[in-house]
Enzyme design. Sequence first.
Site, PDB file in Angstrom:
ATOM      1  N   HIS A 156     -28.769 -38.778  40.453  1.00 33.45           N
ATOM      2  CA  HIS A 156     -30.209 -38.760  40.698  1.00 33.45           C
ATOM      3  C   HIS A 156     -30.526 -37.670  41.719  1.00 33.45           C
ATOM      4  O   HIS A 156     -29.942 -37.611  42.786  1.00 33.45           O
ATOM      5  CB  HIS A 156     -30.652 -40.129  41.222  1.00 33.45           C
ATOM      6  N   HIS A 200     -38.101 -31.695  46.215  1.00 38.99           N
ATOM      7  CA  HIS A 200     -38.241 -33.140  46.093  1.00 38.99           C
ATOM      8  C   HIS A 200     -39.638 -33.541  46.521  1.00 38.99           C
ATOM      9  O   HIS A 200     -39.959 -33.519  47.709  1.00 38.99           O
ATOM     10  CB  HIS A 200     -37.195 -33.858  46.952  1.00 38.99           C
TER      11      HIS A 200
END
Length: 460
Positions: A156, A200
Amino acid sequence: MQLIVCLFITALVLGAYAQSDEETSSGTLETTQLPTATGADYATSGTTYADESRTITITASTDYATVTDISSIFATDNGTASSTTRSGNGTTTSSPTETILVGSAKTTTSLNGTATTNGTASGTSTSAQPTNTVPCNGHPALCNRKFSNITHVGAHNSPFIRPGNLAANQMLDVETQLNDGVRMLQFQTHLQNGTMHLCHTSCDLLDVGTLEDYLTTVAKWLRAHPYDVVAILMGNYDVVTPANYTAPVVNSGLIDFVYTPPTQPMPLDSWPTLAEMIFRNQRAVVMLDYEANQTAIPWLLDEFSQMWETLFSPTDRDFPCTAQRPPDQARNVRQQRMYMANHNLNLQVAVAGISIDVPFFPVLNETNAVEGYGSAGWAVANCTTMWDRPPTFLLVDYYNIGSFNGSVFQVAADANGVNYDRASCCGTAGTTNGGIAVKDVARLKWYILLWASTSWVLLS
Protein backbone atom coordinates in the site's frame (compact mmCIF):
# COMPACT_ATOMS: atom_id res chain seq x y z
CA MET A 1 -7.62 21.90 20.44
CA GLN A 2 -5.92 19.44 22.78
CA LEU A 3 -5.48 17.03 19.90
CA ILE A 4 -3.92 19.65 17.63
CA VAL A 5 -1.47 20.66 20.35
CA CYS A 6 -0.65 16.99 21.03
CA LEU A 7 -0.06 16.30 17.35
CA PHE A 8 2.04 19.43 16.97
CA ILE A 9 4.28 18.61 19.94
CA THR A 10 4.74 15.03 18.82
CA ALA A 11 5.49 16.20 15.28
CA LEU A 12 8.18 18.49 16.65
CA VAL A 13 9.72 15.55 18.49
CA LEU A 14 9.59 13.47 15.35
CA GLY A 15 11.08 16.33 13.35
CA ALA A 16 13.94 16.70 15.79
CA TYR A 17 14.56 12.97 15.67
CA ALA A 18 14.46 12.95 11.88
CA GLN A 19 16.91 15.86 11.74
CA SER A 20 19.34 14.08 14.01
CA ASP A 21 19.19 10.77 12.18
CA GLU A 22 18.11 11.17 8.56
CA GLU A 23 19.63 12.84 5.54
CA THR A 24 18.01 13.16 2.13
CA SER A 25 19.66 12.17 -1.12
CA SER A 26 20.46 15.82 -1.79
CA GLY A 27 22.43 16.02 1.44
CA THR A 28 20.04 18.32 3.28
CA LEU A 29 18.31 17.44 6.51
CA GLU A 30 14.60 16.78 6.55
CA THR A 31 11.92 17.71 9.05
CA THR A 32 8.61 16.00 9.65
CA GLN A 33 5.60 17.62 8.02
CA LEU A 34 2.30 17.71 9.88
CA PRO A 35 -0.79 17.12 7.76
CA THR A 36 -3.31 19.92 7.92
CA ALA A 37 -6.32 18.45 6.18
CA THR A 38 -6.79 15.27 4.19
CA GLY A 39 -9.73 13.56 2.60
CA ALA A 40 -10.09 9.99 1.43
CA ASP A 41 -7.00 8.20 0.15
CA TYR A 42 -8.40 8.27 -3.38
CA ALA A 43 -10.31 10.66 -5.64
CA THR A 44 -13.86 11.22 -4.39
CA SER A 45 -15.28 13.64 -6.95
CA GLY A 46 -15.44 13.71 -10.72
CA THR A 47 -15.11 9.92 -10.85
CA THR A 48 -17.08 7.48 -12.98
CA TYR A 49 -17.16 3.72 -13.46
CA ALA A 50 -17.20 1.76 -16.70
CA ASP A 51 -20.41 0.27 -18.05
CA GLU A 52 -20.44 -3.39 -16.95
CA SER A 53 -23.21 -4.31 -19.37
CA ARG A 54 -20.97 -4.49 -22.43
CA THR A 55 -17.65 -6.08 -23.28
CA ILE A 56 -15.04 -4.22 -25.32
CA THR A 57 -12.67 -6.19 -27.53
CA ILE A 58 -9.18 -4.77 -27.18
CA THR A 59 -6.89 -4.50 -30.19
CA ALA A 60 -3.29 -3.71 -29.30
CA SER A 61 -1.63 -1.25 -31.66
CA THR A 62 1.78 -2.72 -30.93
CA ASP A 63 2.89 -6.35 -30.74
CA TYR A 64 4.38 -6.53 -27.27
CA ALA A 65 4.65 -10.32 -27.29
CA THR A 66 8.02 -12.05 -27.39
CA VAL A 67 6.36 -15.32 -28.34
CA THR A 68 3.24 -15.05 -30.48
CA ASP A 69 2.04 -18.63 -30.06
CA ILE A 70 2.51 -20.39 -26.77
CA SER A 71 1.61 -23.72 -28.39
CA SER A 72 4.74 -23.53 -30.53
CA ILE A 73 6.92 -24.09 -27.45
CA PHE A 74 7.43 -27.74 -26.62
CA ALA A 75 9.31 -29.46 -23.85
CA THR A 76 12.12 -31.78 -24.82
CA ASP A 77 12.67 -35.15 -23.13
CA ASN A 78 14.56 -33.47 -20.31
CA GLY A 79 11.86 -30.88 -19.84
CA THR A 80 13.73 -27.98 -21.44
CA ALA A 81 12.89 -25.62 -24.24
CA SER A 82 14.58 -22.85 -26.17
CA SER A 83 12.91 -19.75 -27.50
CA THR A 84 13.53 -16.47 -29.25
CA THR A 85 13.06 -13.20 -27.42
CA ARG A 86 12.83 -9.55 -28.45
CA SER A 87 14.72 -6.97 -26.43
CA GLY A 88 13.41 -3.58 -25.45
CA ASN A 89 15.02 -1.86 -28.46
CA GLY A 90 13.36 -4.22 -30.93
CA THR A 91 16.31 -6.49 -31.66
CA THR A 92 15.91 -10.26 -31.59
CA THR A 93 18.17 -12.63 -29.74
CA SER A 94 18.20 -16.35 -29.05
CA SER A 95 17.82 -17.26 -25.42
CA PRO A 96 19.66 -20.08 -23.66
CA THR A 97 17.88 -23.37 -23.22
CA GLU A 98 15.62 -23.14 -20.19
CA THR A 99 13.39 -25.42 -18.20
CA ILE A 100 9.88 -25.17 -19.54
CA LEU A 101 7.28 -23.66 -17.24
CA VAL A 102 4.59 -26.16 -16.42
CA GLY A 103 2.32 -26.62 -13.45
CA SER A 104 1.30 -29.49 -11.22
CA ALA A 105 -1.95 -31.33 -10.57
CA LYS A 106 -4.79 -29.45 -8.92
CA THR A 107 -4.84 -29.68 -5.13
CA THR A 108 -7.09 -27.82 -2.74
CA THR A 109 -8.11 -28.05 0.87
CA SER A 110 -11.49 -27.17 2.27
CA LEU A 111 -13.04 -25.67 5.35
CA ASN A 112 -16.72 -26.44 5.84
CA GLY A 113 -16.97 -27.18 2.14
CA THR A 114 -15.33 -23.90 1.08
CA ALA A 115 -12.07 -23.81 -0.84
CA THR A 116 -9.32 -22.31 1.29
CA THR A 117 -6.56 -22.06 -1.29
CA ASN A 118 -6.23 -21.00 -4.89
CA GLY A 119 -6.47 -24.08 -7.09
CA THR A 120 -3.53 -25.11 -9.25
CA ALA A 121 -4.27 -25.44 -12.95
CA SER A 122 -4.58 -29.03 -14.05
CA GLY A 123 -4.82 -31.04 -17.23
CA THR A 124 -4.84 -34.59 -18.53
CA SER A 125 -2.18 -36.21 -20.66
CA THR A 126 -1.27 -39.72 -21.74
CA SER A 127 2.46 -38.91 -21.62
CA ALA A 128 4.65 -38.03 -18.69
CA GLN A 129 5.00 -34.30 -18.14
CA PRO A 130 8.34 -32.67 -17.29
CA THR A 131 8.83 -31.33 -13.79
CA ASN A 132 9.25 -27.58 -13.73
CA THR A 133 12.11 -26.17 -11.67
CA VAL A 134 11.83 -22.54 -12.74
CA PRO A 135 10.00 -20.39 -10.16
CA CYS A 136 7.34 -18.00 -11.43
CA ASN A 137 6.84 -15.23 -8.89
CA GLY A 138 8.99 -17.28 -6.55
CA HIS A 139 7.27 -20.67 -6.89
CA PRO A 140 7.42 -23.30 -9.69
CA ALA A 141 3.87 -24.41 -8.81
CA LEU A 142 2.53 -20.97 -9.80
CA CYS A 143 3.76 -21.10 -13.40
CA ASN A 144 0.69 -22.83 -14.77
CA ARG A 145 -1.67 -20.90 -12.51
CA LYS A 146 -3.72 -18.08 -13.97
CA PHE A 147 -2.72 -14.60 -12.81
CA SER A 148 -6.25 -14.20 -11.44
CA ASN A 149 -5.94 -17.45 -9.45
CA ILE A 150 -3.04 -16.36 -7.22
CA THR A 151 -2.95 -14.26 -4.05
CA HIS A 152 -0.35 -11.51 -4.53
CA VAL A 153 1.01 -9.39 -1.66
CA GLY A 154 0.63 -5.68 -2.40
CA ALA A 155 2.48 -2.74 -0.89
CA HIS A 156 0.00 0.00 0.00
CA ASN A 157 1.46 3.35 -1.10
CA SER A 158 4.65 1.60 -2.14
CA PRO A 159 6.77 4.72 -2.88
CA PHE A 160 5.99 6.52 0.37
CA ILE A 161 8.88 5.55 2.62
CA ARG A 162 10.10 8.98 3.76
CA PRO A 163 11.43 8.46 7.33
CA GLY A 164 9.85 10.68 9.96
CA ASN A 165 6.86 11.61 7.79
CA LEU A 166 3.39 10.73 9.04
CA ALA A 167 2.21 10.10 5.47
CA ALA A 168 4.66 7.20 4.93
CA ASN A 169 3.26 3.67 4.57
CA GLN A 170 6.38 1.56 3.96
CA MET A 171 9.92 1.35 5.38
CA LEU A 172 11.77 -0.36 2.54
CA ASP A 173 12.28 0.94 -1.02
CA VAL A 174 10.53 -0.50 -4.08
CA GLU A 175 13.49 -2.59 -5.23
CA THR A 176 13.65 -4.24 -1.80
CA GLN A 177 9.88 -4.71 -1.84
CA LEU A 178 10.12 -6.60 -5.13
CA ASN A 179 13.12 -8.62 -3.97
CA ASP A 180 11.19 -9.68 -0.87
CA GLY A 181 8.17 -10.86 -2.86
CA VAL A 182 5.76 -7.91 -3.15
CA ARG A 183 3.95 -8.37 -6.47
CA MET A 184 1.53 -5.46 -6.45
CA LEU A 185 2.72 -1.87 -6.21
CA GLN A 186 -0.05 0.59 -5.33
CA PHE A 187 0.23 4.37 -4.98
CA GLN A 188 -1.25 7.81 -5.62
CA THR A 189 -0.26 10.12 -8.43
CA HIS A 190 -0.68 13.89 -8.77
CA LEU A 191 -0.13 16.17 -11.77
CA GLN A 192 2.36 18.88 -10.85
CA ASN A 193 3.34 21.46 -13.48
CA GLY A 194 2.64 19.00 -16.27
CA THR A 195 4.56 16.11 -14.66
CA MET A 196 3.13 13.10 -12.84
CA HIS A 197 4.44 13.01 -9.27
CA LEU A 198 4.08 10.50 -6.47
CA CYS A 199 2.39 12.34 -3.60
CA HIS A 200 0.34 11.16 -0.66
CA THR A 201 -2.93 13.13 -0.59
CA SER A 202 -1.06 16.39 -1.22
CA CYS A 203 2.35 17.14 -2.70
CA ASP A 204 2.80 19.63 0.16
CA LEU A 205 2.48 16.73 2.58
CA LEU A 206 4.71 14.14 0.91
CA ASP A 207 6.25 14.23 -2.59
CA VAL A 208 8.74 11.43 -3.27
CA GLY A 209 9.53 12.31 -6.89
CA THR A 210 8.25 11.61 -10.37
CA LEU A 211 6.28 8.63 -11.57
CA GLU A 212 8.81 8.12 -14.37
CA ASP A 213 11.73 7.75 -11.97
CA TYR A 214 9.81 5.23 -9.88
CA LEU A 215 8.74 3.18 -12.91
CA THR A 216 12.31 3.24 -14.23
CA THR A 217 13.38 1.34 -11.11
CA VAL A 218 10.54 -1.16 -11.58
CA ALA A 219 11.41 -1.69 -15.27
CA LYS A 220 15.07 -2.25 -14.40
CA TRP A 221 14.04 -4.85 -11.83
CA LEU A 222 11.80 -6.65 -14.34
CA ARG A 223 14.68 -6.87 -16.82
CA ALA A 224 16.82 -8.50 -14.16
CA HIS A 225 14.04 -10.92 -13.11
CA PRO A 226 12.59 -12.50 -16.28
CA TYR A 227 10.35 -14.99 -14.42
CA ASP A 228 8.35 -12.48 -12.38
CA VAL A 229 5.02 -10.79 -13.06
CA VAL A 230 4.08 -7.57 -11.26
CA ALA A 231 0.85 -5.58 -10.97
CA ILE A 232 1.03 -1.79 -10.77
CA LEU A 233 -2.06 0.05 -9.52
CA MET A 234 -1.96 3.83 -9.92
CA GLY A 235 -4.40 6.14 -8.18
CA ASN A 236 -5.48 9.03 -10.39
CA TYR A 237 -6.07 11.38 -7.46
CA ASP A 238 -6.49 14.50 -9.62
CA VAL A 239 -8.77 12.66 -12.11
CA VAL A 240 -6.67 13.76 -15.09
CA THR A 241 -6.82 12.29 -18.60
CA PRO A 242 -5.02 8.92 -19.03
CA ALA A 243 -2.70 10.39 -21.67
CA ASN A 244 -0.70 11.86 -18.77
CA TYR A 245 0.47 8.33 -17.91
CA THR A 246 1.83 7.25 -21.29
CA ALA A 247 5.10 9.22 -21.22
CA PRO A 248 6.20 7.92 -17.78
CA VAL A 249 5.48 4.32 -18.84
CA VAL A 250 7.20 4.69 -22.22
CA ASN A 251 10.20 6.72 -21.04
CA SER A 252 10.83 4.45 -18.06
CA GLY A 253 11.05 1.38 -20.29
CA LEU A 254 8.08 -0.25 -18.56
CA ILE A 255 6.28 -0.22 -21.93
CA ASP A 256 8.46 -3.20 -22.93
CA PHE A 257 6.66 -5.35 -20.35
CA VAL A 258 3.02 -4.17 -20.32
CA TYR A 259 0.22 -6.69 -20.54
CA THR A 260 -2.61 -5.95 -22.98
CA PRO A 261 -5.81 -7.89 -22.23
CA PRO A 262 -8.06 -9.15 -25.03
CA THR A 263 -11.22 -7.69 -23.51
CA GLN A 264 -12.58 -5.18 -21.04
CA PRO A 265 -13.71 -6.46 -18.59
CA MET A 266 -11.71 -9.63 -18.03
CA PRO A 267 -13.53 -12.53 -16.34
CA LEU A 268 -11.43 -14.67 -13.99
CA ASP A 269 -10.93 -17.51 -16.45
CA SER A 270 -9.84 -15.17 -19.25
CA TRP A 271 -6.57 -14.23 -17.57
CA PRO A 272 -3.41 -15.96 -18.84
CA THR A 273 -1.13 -18.10 -16.70
CA LEU A 274 2.10 -16.69 -15.34
CA ALA A 275 3.99 -18.91 -17.79
CA GLU A 276 2.12 -17.42 -20.74
CA MET A 277 2.79 -13.89 -19.55
CA ILE A 278 6.46 -14.70 -19.00
CA PHE A 279 6.91 -16.29 -22.43
CA ARG A 280 5.32 -13.26 -24.05
CA ASN A 281 7.25 -10.88 -21.78
CA GLN A 282 3.97 -9.18 -20.84
CA ARG A 283 4.89 -9.13 -17.17
CA ALA A 284 3.51 -5.78 -15.96
CA VAL A 285 -0.24 -5.49 -15.37
CA VAL A 286 -0.69 -1.72 -15.27
CA MET A 287 -3.97 -0.38 -13.89
CA LEU A 288 -5.50 3.05 -13.28
CA ASP A 289 -8.36 3.49 -10.83
CA TYR A 290 -10.18 6.30 -12.66
CA GLU A 291 -10.38 7.67 -16.21
CA ALA A 292 -8.63 4.76 -17.99
CA ASN A 293 -9.60 4.41 -21.66
CA GLN A 294 -8.57 1.00 -22.95
CA THR A 295 -9.87 1.76 -26.43
CA ALA A 296 -7.26 4.52 -26.71
CA ILE A 297 -4.56 3.03 -24.44
CA PRO A 298 -5.13 -0.77 -24.41
CA TRP A 299 -2.40 -1.59 -21.87
CA LEU A 300 -3.59 0.93 -19.25
CA LEU A 301 -6.27 -1.20 -17.62
CA ASP A 302 -9.41 0.24 -16.05
CA GLU A 303 -9.07 -1.09 -12.50
CA PHE A 304 -12.73 -1.43 -11.67
CA SER A 305 -13.55 -3.22 -14.92
CA GLN A 306 -11.02 -5.86 -13.95
CA MET A 307 -11.46 -6.10 -10.17
CA TRP A 308 -13.17 -4.73 -7.08
CA GLU A 309 -11.93 -3.67 -3.65
CA THR A 310 -12.95 -4.03 -0.03
CA LEU A 311 -13.21 -0.90 2.14
CA PHE A 312 -10.21 1.36 1.55
CA SER A 313 -8.19 2.75 4.50
CA PRO A 314 -10.07 0.51 6.96
CA THR A 315 -10.29 1.39 10.65
CA ASP A 316 -12.19 -1.73 11.76
CA ARG A 317 -10.04 -4.64 12.98
CA ASP A 318 -12.77 -7.05 11.86
CA PHE A 319 -11.78 -6.23 8.25
CA PRO A 320 -15.18 -7.14 6.77
CA CYS A 321 -14.77 -8.48 3.24
CA THR A 322 -17.62 -6.43 1.82
CA ALA A 323 -17.09 -4.66 -1.48
CA GLN A 324 -16.75 -0.89 -1.59
CA ARG A 325 -15.61 0.03 -5.11
CA PRO A 326 -17.12 -0.15 -7.63
CA PRO A 327 -20.45 0.41 -5.88
CA ASP A 328 -23.73 -1.29 -6.77
CA GLN A 329 -22.12 -4.21 -8.60
CA ALA A 330 -24.08 -7.47 -8.59
CA ARG A 331 -22.62 -10.34 -6.57
CA ASN A 332 -22.55 -12.67 -9.57
CA VAL A 333 -20.45 -10.08 -11.43
CA ARG A 334 -18.05 -9.69 -8.49
CA GLN A 335 -17.64 -13.45 -8.38
CA GLN A 336 -16.24 -13.29 -11.91
CA ARG A 337 -13.67 -10.59 -11.15
CA MET A 338 -10.39 -10.40 -9.31
CA TYR A 339 -10.58 -8.57 -5.99
CA MET A 340 -8.29 -6.79 -3.56
CA ALA A 341 -8.53 -7.01 0.22
CA ASN A 342 -7.36 -3.73 1.73
CA HIS A 343 -5.67 -4.96 4.89
CA ASN A 344 -3.96 -1.84 6.19
CA LEU A 345 -5.38 -0.75 9.53
CA ASN A 346 -5.65 2.99 10.04
CA LEU A 347 -6.15 5.37 12.92
CA GLN A 348 -8.60 8.06 11.91
CA VAL A 349 -8.06 11.38 13.64
CA ALA A 350 -10.75 13.98 13.00
CA VAL A 351 -11.26 17.27 14.86
CA ALA A 352 -12.08 20.85 13.83
CA GLY A 353 -12.25 19.91 10.17
CA ILE A 354 -8.98 18.00 10.19
CA SER A 355 -9.11 14.41 8.95
CA ILE A 356 -6.02 12.19 9.01
CA ASP A 357 -5.83 8.48 8.22
CA VAL A 358 -2.48 7.07 9.33
CA PRO A 359 -1.19 3.49 9.80
CA PHE A 360 -2.08 2.18 13.25
CA PHE A 361 1.32 1.11 14.56
CA PRO A 362 0.53 -0.35 18.01
CA VAL A 363 -1.07 -3.49 16.52
CA LEU A 364 0.83 -3.61 13.22
CA ASN A 365 2.57 -6.87 14.16
CA GLU A 366 -0.88 -8.37 14.79
CA THR A 367 -2.46 -6.85 11.67
CA ASN A 368 0.19 -8.42 9.43
CA ALA A 369 0.27 -11.72 11.34
CA VAL A 370 -0.55 -15.18 10.05
CA GLU A 371 -3.26 -15.84 12.61
CA GLY A 372 -5.22 -14.18 15.39
CA TYR A 373 -7.96 -11.59 15.55
CA GLY A 374 -7.56 -8.85 12.95
CA SER A 375 -4.60 -10.59 11.28
CA ALA A 376 -3.94 -10.94 7.56
CA GLY A 377 -4.61 -14.65 7.90
CA TRP A 378 -7.91 -13.86 9.63
CA ALA A 379 -8.93 -11.51 6.81
CA VAL A 380 -8.02 -13.93 4.01
CA ALA A 381 -9.98 -16.71 5.72
CA ASN A 382 -13.04 -14.44 6.10
CA CYS A 383 -12.82 -13.36 2.44
CA THR A 384 -12.44 -16.95 1.29
CA THR A 385 -15.54 -17.99 3.20
CA MET A 386 -17.55 -15.06 1.86
CA TRP A 387 -16.43 -15.26 -1.80
CA ASP A 388 -15.41 -18.92 -2.16
CA ARG A 389 -11.86 -17.93 -3.09
CA PRO A 390 -9.01 -15.96 -1.53
CA PRO A 391 -8.35 -12.36 -2.59
CA THR A 392 -6.22 -11.82 -5.67
CA PHE A 393 -4.36 -9.00 -3.94
CA LEU A 394 -3.64 -8.48 -0.24
CA LEU A 395 -2.74 -4.81 0.27
CA VAL A 396 -0.75 -4.05 3.42
CA ASP A 397 1.23 -1.31 5.17
CA TYR A 398 4.80 -1.94 6.32
CA TYR A 399 4.84 -5.44 4.84
CA ASN A 400 8.13 -6.26 6.60
CA ILE A 401 6.56 -6.00 10.07
CA GLY A 402 4.44 -8.83 11.43
CA SER A 403 4.38 -11.80 13.76
CA PHE A 404 7.73 -12.61 12.13
CA ASN A 405 9.71 -11.12 9.25
CA GLY A 406 7.42 -11.09 6.22
CA SER A 407 4.50 -12.91 7.82
CA VAL A 408 2.17 -11.49 5.14
CA PHE A 409 4.04 -13.61 2.59
CA GLN A 410 3.28 -16.70 4.66
CA VAL A 411 -0.40 -15.76 4.52
CA ALA A 412 -0.24 -15.49 0.72
CA ALA A 413 1.72 -18.75 0.45
CA ASP A 414 -0.93 -20.53 2.52
CA ALA A 415 -3.67 -19.16 0.25
CA ASN A 416 -1.69 -20.30 -2.80
CA GLY A 417 -0.92 -23.73 -1.40
CA VAL A 418 2.86 -23.29 -1.62
CA ASN A 419 5.70 -23.15 0.88
CA TYR A 420 7.32 -19.92 2.07
CA ASP A 421 10.96 -19.51 3.10
CA ARG A 422 10.80 -17.25 6.15
CA ALA A 423 14.53 -16.52 5.86
CA SER A 424 13.96 -14.74 2.54
CA CYS A 425 12.57 -11.55 4.11
CA CYS A 426 13.06 -8.70 4.72
CA GLY A 427 15.35 -6.14 3.17
CA THR A 428 19.06 -5.79 3.70
CA ALA A 429 21.38 -7.22 6.33
CA GLY A 430 21.13 -5.86 9.85
CA THR A 431 17.37 -5.94 10.17
CA THR A 432 15.75 -7.27 13.31
CA ASN A 433 12.53 -6.77 15.24
CA GLY A 434 10.19 -8.09 12.57
CA GLY A 435 12.20 -6.70 9.69
CA ILE A 436 12.67 -3.21 11.13
CA ALA A 437 16.15 -1.84 10.74
CA VAL A 438 17.84 -1.29 14.09
CA LYS A 439 18.10 2.46 13.52
CA ASP A 440 14.31 2.57 12.96
CA VAL A 441 13.40 1.11 16.35
CA ALA A 442 13.65 4.43 18.17
CA ARG A 443 11.57 6.11 15.49
CA LEU A 444 8.90 3.45 15.82
CA LYS A 445 8.73 4.18 19.56
CA TRP A 446 8.02 7.83 18.78
CA TYR A 447 5.25 6.80 16.38
CA ILE A 448 3.69 4.63 19.08
CA LEU A 449 3.90 7.61 21.43
CA LEU A 450 1.96 9.62 18.86
CA TRP A 451 -0.78 7.00 18.51
CA ALA A 452 -1.03 6.56 22.28
CA SER A 453 -1.26 10.30 22.90
CA THR A 454 -3.87 10.93 20.20
CA SER A 455 -5.94 7.95 21.34
CA TRP A 456 -5.82 9.25 24.93
CA VAL A 457 -7.15 12.64 23.84
CA LEU A 458 -9.86 11.08 21.71
CA LEU A 459 -11.01 8.91 24.59
CA SER A 460 -10.81 11.64 27.24
